[in-house]
Write a protein that holds these residues in place. Structure first.
Motif, PDB file in Angstrom:
ATOM      1  N   MET A  87     -12.076  19.808 -10.303  1.00 22.82           N
ATOM      2  CA  MET A  87     -12.789  20.998  -9.339  1.00 22.82           C
ATOM      3  C   MET A  87     -14.023  20.116  -8.831  1.00 22.82           C
ATOM      4  O   MET A  87     -14.993  20.832  -8.812  1.00 22.82           O
ATOM      5  CB  MET A  87     -13.004  22.220  -9.994  1.00 22.82           C
ATOM      6  CG  MET A  87     -13.255  23.189  -8.926  1.00 22.82           C
ATOM      7  SD  MET A  87     -14.232  24.611  -9.574  1.00 22.82           S
ATOM      8  CE  MET A  87     -15.497  23.768  -9.867  1.00 22.82           C
ATOM      9  N   ARG A 100     -16.498  20.008  -6.587  1.00 19.70           N
ATOM     10  CA  ARG A 100     -17.172  20.756  -5.497  1.00 19.70           C
ATOM     11  C   ARG A 100     -18.466  20.480  -4.935  1.00 19.70           C
ATOM     12  O   ARG A 100     -19.337  20.731  -4.105  1.00 19.70           O
ATOM     13  CB  ARG A 100     -17.443  22.196  -5.835  1.00 19.70           C
ATOM     14  CG  ARG A 100     -16.020  22.895  -5.850  1.00 19.70           C
ATOM     15  CD  ARG A 100     -16.029  24.240  -6.608  1.00 19.70           C
ATOM     16  NE  ARG A 100     -14.696  24.631  -6.560  1.00 19.70           N
ATOM     17  CZ  ARG A 100     -14.338  25.347  -5.508  1.00 19.70           C
ATOM     18  NH1 ARG A 100     -14.886  25.688  -4.401  1.00 19.70           N
ATOM     19  NH2 ARG A 100     -12.872  25.948  -5.710  1.00 19.70           N
ATOM     20  N   ASP A 104     -26.818  29.467   3.531  1.00 13.02           N
ATOM     21  CA  ASP A 104     -27.616  30.066   2.268  1.00 13.02           C
ATOM     22  C   ASP A 104     -27.844  28.852   1.273  1.00 13.02           C
ATOM     23  O   ASP A 104     -27.425  28.724   0.277  1.00 13.02           O
ATOM     24  CB  ASP A 104     -26.730  31.101   1.470  1.00 13.02           C
ATOM     25  CG  ASP A 104     -27.586  31.650   0.464  1.00 13.02           C
ATOM     26  OD1 ASP A 104     -28.571  31.632   0.588  1.00 13.02           O
ATOM     27  OD2 ASP A 104     -26.845  32.437  -0.255  1.00 13.02           O
ATOM     28  N   ARG A 110     -23.059  36.434   3.203  1.00 17.54           N
ATOM     29  CA  ARG A 110     -21.830  36.604   2.286  1.00 17.54           C
ATOM     30  C   ARG A 110     -20.982  37.401   3.419  1.00 17.54           C
ATOM     31  O   ARG A 110     -19.672  36.936   3.418  1.00 17.54           O
ATOM     32  CB  ARG A 110     -22.071  36.958   1.196  1.00 17.54           C
ATOM     33  CG  ARG A 110     -22.387  35.852   0.094  1.00 17.54           C
ATOM     34  CD  ARG A 110     -22.144  36.334  -1.372  1.00 17.54           C
ATOM     35  NE  ARG A 110     -23.355  36.686  -1.898  1.00 17.54           N
ATOM     36  CZ  ARG A 110     -24.531  36.103  -2.290  1.00 17.54           C
ATOM     37  NH1 ARG A 110     -24.530  34.595  -2.088  1.00 17.54           N
ATOM     38  NH2 ARG A 110     -25.518  36.455  -2.861  1.00 17.54           N
ATOM     39  N   ARG A 111     -21.326  38.180   4.092  1.00 17.57           N
ATOM     40  CA  ARG A 111     -20.483  39.218   4.603  1.00 17.57           C
ATOM     41  C   ARG A 111     -20.196  38.687   5.819  1.00 17.57           C
ATOM     42  O   ARG A 111     -18.998  38.958   6.232  1.00 17.57           O
ATOM     43  CB  ARG A 111     -21.207  40.554   4.607  1.00 17.57           C
ATOM     44  CG  ARG A 111     -21.390  41.453   3.128  1.00 17.57           C
ATOM     45  CD  ARG A 111     -22.469  42.534   3.319  1.00 17.57           C
ATOM     46  NE  ARG A 111     -22.168  43.265   1.946  1.00 17.57           N
ATOM     47  CZ  ARG A 111     -22.593  44.509   1.784  1.00 17.57           C
ATOM     48  NH1 ARG A 111     -23.509  45.045   2.707  1.00 17.57           N
ATOM     49  NH2 ARG A 111     -22.052  45.104   0.524  1.00 17.57           N
ATOM     50  N   ASN A 161     -19.781  35.591   6.203  1.00 17.85           N
ATOM     51  CA  ASN A 161     -18.690  34.483   5.997  1.00 17.85           C
ATOM     52  C   ASN A 161     -17.504  35.087   5.842  1.00 17.85           C
ATOM     53  O   ASN A 161     -16.279  34.702   5.884  1.00 17.85           O
ATOM     54  CB  ASN A 161     -19.149  33.889   4.998  1.00 17.85           C
ATOM     55  CG  ASN A 161     -20.295  32.650   5.282  1.00 17.85           C
ATOM     56  OD1 ASN A 161     -20.131  32.202   6.439  1.00 17.85           O
ATOM     57  ND2 ASN A 161     -20.932  32.277   4.351  1.00 17.85           N
ATOM     58  N   ALA A 162     -17.597  36.424   4.889  1.00 18.46           N
ATOM     59  CA  ALA A 162     -16.080  37.031   4.536  1.00 18.46           C
ATOM     60  C   ALA A 162     -15.421  37.507   5.870  1.00 18.46           C
ATOM     61  O   ALA A 162     -14.304  37.344   6.014  1.00 18.46           O
ATOM     62  CB  ALA A 162     -16.402  38.323   3.703  1.00 18.46           C
ATOM     63  N   LEU A 214     -13.891  34.501   7.379  1.00 15.94           N
ATOM     64  CA  LEU A 214     -12.736  33.911   6.478  1.00 15.94           C
ATOM     65  C   LEU A 214     -11.322  34.958   7.068  1.00 15.94           C
ATOM     66  O   LEU A 214     -10.275  34.535   7.435  1.00 15.94           O
ATOM     67  CB  LEU A 214     -13.078  33.946   5.097  1.00 15.94           C
ATOM     68  CG  LEU A 214     -11.814  33.233   4.232  1.00 15.94           C
ATOM     69  CD1 LEU A 214     -10.791  34.202   4.107  1.00 15.94           C
ATOM     70  CD2 LEU A 214     -11.791  31.922   4.550  1.00 15.94           C
ATOM     71  N   THR A 215     -11.608  36.239   7.117  1.00 14.28           N
ATOM     72  CA  THR A 215     -10.426  37.054   7.171  1.00 14.28           C
ATOM     73  C   THR A 215     -10.065  37.401   8.826  1.00 14.28           C
ATOM     74  O   THR A 215      -8.897  37.634   9.089  1.00 14.28           O
ATOM     75  CB  THR A 215     -10.616  38.482   6.448  1.00 14.28           C
ATOM     76  OG1 THR A 215     -11.926  39.015   7.103  1.00 14.28           O
ATOM     77  CG2 THR A 215     -10.894  38.447   5.036  1.00 14.28           C
ATOM     78  N   ALA A 267      -7.242  30.171   6.755  1.00  6.65           N
ATOM     79  CA  ALA A 267      -7.508  30.174   5.159  1.00  6.65           C
ATOM     80  C   ALA A 267      -6.736  29.396   4.381  1.00  6.65           C
ATOM     81  O   ALA A 267      -7.217  28.885   3.287  1.00  6.65           O
ATOM     82  CB  ALA A 267      -7.712  31.783   5.040  1.00  6.65           C
ATOM     83  N   PRO A 297     -20.098  27.450   1.879  1.00  8.37           N
ATOM     84  CA  PRO A 297     -21.173  28.298   1.366  1.00  8.37           C
ATOM     85  C   PRO A 297     -21.998  27.492   0.478  1.00  8.37           C
ATOM     86  O   PRO A 297     -21.639  26.793  -0.505  1.00  8.37           O
ATOM     87  CB  PRO A 297     -20.529  29.374   0.751  1.00  8.37           C
ATOM     88  CG  PRO A 297     -19.124  29.686   1.618  1.00  8.37           C
ATOM     89  CD  PRO A 297     -18.843  28.348   2.035  1.00  8.37           C
ATOM     90  N   GLY A 298     -23.320  27.264   0.729  1.00  2.00           N
ATOM     91  CA  GLY A 298     -24.227  26.697  -0.086  1.00  2.00           C
ATOM     92  C   GLY A 298     -24.351  25.063  -0.198  1.00  2.00           C
ATOM     93  O   GLY A 298     -25.063  24.376  -0.604  1.00  2.00           O
ATOM     94  N   ILE A 346     -13.330  27.006  -0.332  1.00  2.00           N
ATOM     95  CA  ILE A 346     -13.805  27.849  -1.089  1.00  2.00           C
ATOM     96  C   ILE A 346     -12.894  28.437  -2.313  1.00  2.00           C
ATOM     97  O   ILE A 346     -13.280  29.188  -3.118  1.00  2.00           O
ATOM     98  CB  ILE A 346     -14.402  29.122  -0.344  1.00  2.00           C
ATOM     99  CG1 ILE A 346     -13.394  30.001   0.224  1.00  2.00           C
ATOM    100  CG2 ILE A 346     -15.539  28.493   0.547  1.00  2.00           C
ATOM    101  CD1 ILE A 346     -13.837  30.998   0.818  1.00  2.00           C
ATOM    102  N   PHE A 347     -11.477  28.170  -2.279  1.00  2.00           N
ATOM    103  CA  PHE A 347     -10.586  28.732  -3.102  1.00  2.00           C
ATOM    104  C   PHE A 347     -10.347  27.828  -4.379  1.00  2.00           C
ATOM    105  O   PHE A 347      -9.511  27.801  -5.154  1.00  2.00           O
ATOM    106  CB  PHE A 347      -9.487  28.957  -2.353  1.00  2.00           C
ATOM    107  CG  PHE A 347      -9.651  30.107  -1.384  1.00  2.00           C
ATOM    108  CD1 PHE A 347      -9.892  31.450  -1.356  1.00  2.00           C
ATOM    109  CD2 PHE A 347      -9.676  29.807  -0.083  1.00  2.00           C
ATOM    110  CE1 PHE A 347     -10.091  32.288  -0.631  1.00  2.00           C
ATOM    111  CE2 PHE A 347      -9.726  30.679   1.097  1.00  2.00           C
ATOM    112  CZ  PHE A 347     -10.056  31.878   0.628  1.00  2.00           C
TER     113      PHE A 347
END
Lengths: 308, 308, 308, 308
Positions: free
Chosen positions: B1, B3, B218, B232-233, B235-236, B239-240, B251, B271-272, B307-308
């Motif tokens: 992984m 990252r 962030d 975070r919201r 970004n969410a 994504l969707t 996605a 993110p990050g 991110i997955f």
């Protein structure tokens, strides 16, 4: 941006369990078949398997419940293993913006379901897994996959639930015949639906389900059943489509890939870090576990686990 | 992984730029207004700002282009800053399962757009930012926010583009009047639309856009304009819902929160870790940059950035 | 099968008027503009012009009311006179199966309204009548046509109603801009809508309206403004599409071609025999006059006037 | 306005038959089951029974063909005889604005079909006729009704057609299960559909069909099977809903109540004057007989038979 594990996960789960039981609003259980309608809503259980393989639990963690749509994740993994990207000729991978059992969209899209997690899409996926075998063989493969993932043979199909789904499943019969009318079923609707109803009737505890979800975490210490690339894509689909018409809300509030079932279970994945299973039978207005969603939102925030 | 950042991001971007230019299929540019229709499709630029603040670029990285719908991210951030969660009474946060300018869903949902990134939702968001001020003031706030985020004052609105949108924007006028018919506009449709067309006509280079996207990463070394929870919201939601009816596909293939514009730009967030801007004017069948999406898919895979 | 006139039409109308006033349920008046919302619902008038030209009336037969959508019949007749069957390239002639102001269908049918009697279709018809003239000229032609049909110059447009429709007509503005986005308007939406709102604001009494309807009867003693073939087609359209989503119910219960308006008026035609106008401001759930529909059902049955 | 019979109907029918055979465009036959797909499209027959009971024919007037949806008129008459207006609680009477087998509308209207002539509505009507009897008994009643109406016992069900419909009828199975999911079927979907497929497989010649249609004319010399009021209502439903999504077009061009079947037959009624049956297997884009519609338009115009 704390993305490492918080020190005291067991304590956090224990407090979360207590907090969930304080609030008296449990939501309503699914009522369309007797086997689900008679489940006591006042139950809550949670289990988390971390990257090192440890499983932490709290609440009703050993009670088997009907996983229902959560099996769509496992059958999708199997279908992709069997057919690869050819599967996407029969089913899309876009959020539906509709209820889980809507037939409207299927007419507009000429019999190609929007994604593998709405009912129509899962019927197609099941049909792909079924291939030209007897349903018994396909079911054996599915059960075997789930048991291997969970690391236990003590996972079974509840035949009474499957029979009840068959008896009351007019909407799913409508979807299957509709798919057949667009030539998007390889098998007779009864055969594919029989397989579908049976794998949806699998029962697991949250401990078993969290263990079964390990193959989606992609961590060195956890079992690997599919490739890293496929894991990421399964997680992406869970994030965008895993909670039906409430997927956007779940992503916004929880921020994790997840798949819910009408039995009140949710499987959520923290990529690289954890597999989480939560269960509480009462549902919110989207048909997803009310307290399960609440608990995941709190846990993700406290652990800094949102993928966003 | 893996990252962590790969060692040679500059080299990777350079090779990516070369690879993008090898393939002769550039897609078609948006044709609904002359200002976009006349853009040369054979352009590609990419910029990445990493968590330490460094900006790496390749290709046509300094050419200003019309960011169009990408500004919906900035106006949403401003609207949430002004109104908080009250905004969600006027607009939802679920994927639409429809084209960006569909009016069907708006009728079914009684005038509450599905999310802030389809046109109807962005008109509502703009209306919220507008409040009861003159459009000029609201536009000044939006431009100021974008300039502050990007760290440069050299970002401007192209008035010719805004005028052209106004002249050819019948579909958006229909959406705005439709919202008004459900009492979901505080201002006259012309006022809100005037503001909307102008902020969509902002022009940036990929370097400027990647810099402006830093506030969504962030990371400690990057400027912070909104709270971590809000990041975070946002970004969410990207994504969707960030790629209209192709959000699930994005996605699945890229695995990053992102927002596209019909001018061929895409802003994507790791993110990050990083803010990425890519631009190529030719579009795919979802109306998102063809080569931009391709490049992001490769980059995310090579960097292990999904991110997955 | 008595299809001849019954002997005592005046007596029948008088008794019908009495019967209508006995029942206390008047329905609700349209409330979307003040001019209609303030009309006293306790009114009922009826007028019948028979093939020999005689006009029989009962109740509030001389009170002018806002005819609203009933003018769509006259503008359609004029549009067909100007453009002939070319009109049908811009608008269909099928029942809509939808509410009068639905925008959903317009998106599905790519901007070609289902028929000329739903709002979108009437806006297109108005646009065809408008051509490339100033609205004032087109309105003069429409008013002149209605006056000639009614045989009186005492028919006027209520400018306050037209102004109010303009102020509150966001849904119609949405429809017009939507049509424009599909290139199905020749004029700017404001121009066409201005003309549309003004001709809908025509005021007539039931006596005037029944007289104006004579040109659709096709009887030797009555004025002829259009050909016999066109009369039959206008009547066919009124039968299948004249009462929006309640057209089937009206055909089933009344059995006559008719066109209703939100002001509470209905024009109904007995081919070869009579023109009927009825008015009562309270509406039923389809948006058609409640007592007007009741009265027509009784009258048609008692006179043996159903065309079926 | 000549509404009396023209002097030379036999000559007119003969010339009509000749004219129909001159034109080489016959349309395409229905292809969804082999029994219909293999019918020779180059056939045309017409029969007219006038108010005095005389039957005039031309062309292929004695060839039995599959009447298909035309039986919906007879089953509706029987259902209304059994249940009266209670039937309308299960099915509406509005034009659908949709294709004959659309399932979209059924979801929007919560399982209550728009009218008894689209497939979903006819399945409900069949279910009502079926009641709680064995399908054999209900079918016997339907066949007996049709034979009594036609005045001949030489009318039969083609079992091969019924079997083929069952084998290929996925769309109808979807509709039936969908109705069941809304609790709008009294019998198991298989039972109701079995009955439905069998009565649709009735075969008649145009002579037999025109004779069977006499009960809808309401003339003193013709057999009366239902009340005058019910006749008018059946005719009203045929006018507004009898040709699916082409009902408005048929009303506009022909101006008579009529019901078409996918086998290429049309039954049309001239209230008080005649029953007409026409047959030519090739279909137009609405799924109605191409030459049948053409012939009816000419005949209605030449005889002055339009009800408008």
């Amino acid at each position: 941006m704390p993305r490492s594990n918080a020190p005291d996960l067991p304590g956090l789960l224990s407090r979360l369990n207590g907090r969930m039981r304080e609030d008296d609003h449990w939501g309503d259980v699914a009522a369309y078949i007797p086997q689900l309608a008679h489940v006591d809503p006042h139950q809550f259980g949670i289990a988390v398997v971390t990257a090192d393989g440890t499983c932490h639990v709290a609440g009703d963690s050993e009670v088997p419940f009907s996983v229902q749509s959560i099996t769509k994740v496992f059958t999708l993994a199997i279908a992709l293993g069997r057919s690869g990207d050819q599967l996407w000729q029969r089913v899309g991978r876009e959020p539906s913006g509709r209820a889980f059992n809507s037939i409207v969209q299927l007419e507009q899209e000429q019999g190609r379901p929007r994604n593998p997690f709405i009912n129509a899409g899962a019927i197609v996926t099941t049909d792909e897994v079924l291939g030209h075998r007897p349903p018994r063989e396909a079911l054996a493969e599915i059960v075997q996959f789930v048991r291997a993932a969970a690391g236990t043979d003590d996972i079974h199909i509840n035949d009474a639930v499957a029979a009840s789904e068959t008896a009351f499943g007019h909407r799913n019969f409508a979807l299957a015949h509709f798919l057949a009318s667009f030539d998007n079923l390889k098998n007779a609707p009864e055969l594919t639906l029989g397989t579908y109803f049976h794998h949806c009737a699998l029962e697991m505890s949250v401990r078993q389900l969290a263990m079964a979800g390990r193959f989606l975490v992609d961590a060195p210490g956890l079992p690997r059943l599919v490739s890293a690339g496929r894991i990421r894509r399964l997680n992406a689909l869970m994030l965008t489509c895993g909670h039906y018409d409430g997927s956007g809300d779940f992503a916004y509030r929880v921020g994790l890939p997840g798949k819910s079932g009408v039995g009140g279970g949710i499987l959520a994945i923290v990529p690289g870090q954890a597999s989480i299973a939560v269960w509480s039978p009462g549902l919110n207005r989207y048909g997803n576990s009310h307290k399960g969603t609440e608990a995941l939102a709190i846990l993700a925030r406290q652990m800094g686990w949102s993928i966003f």
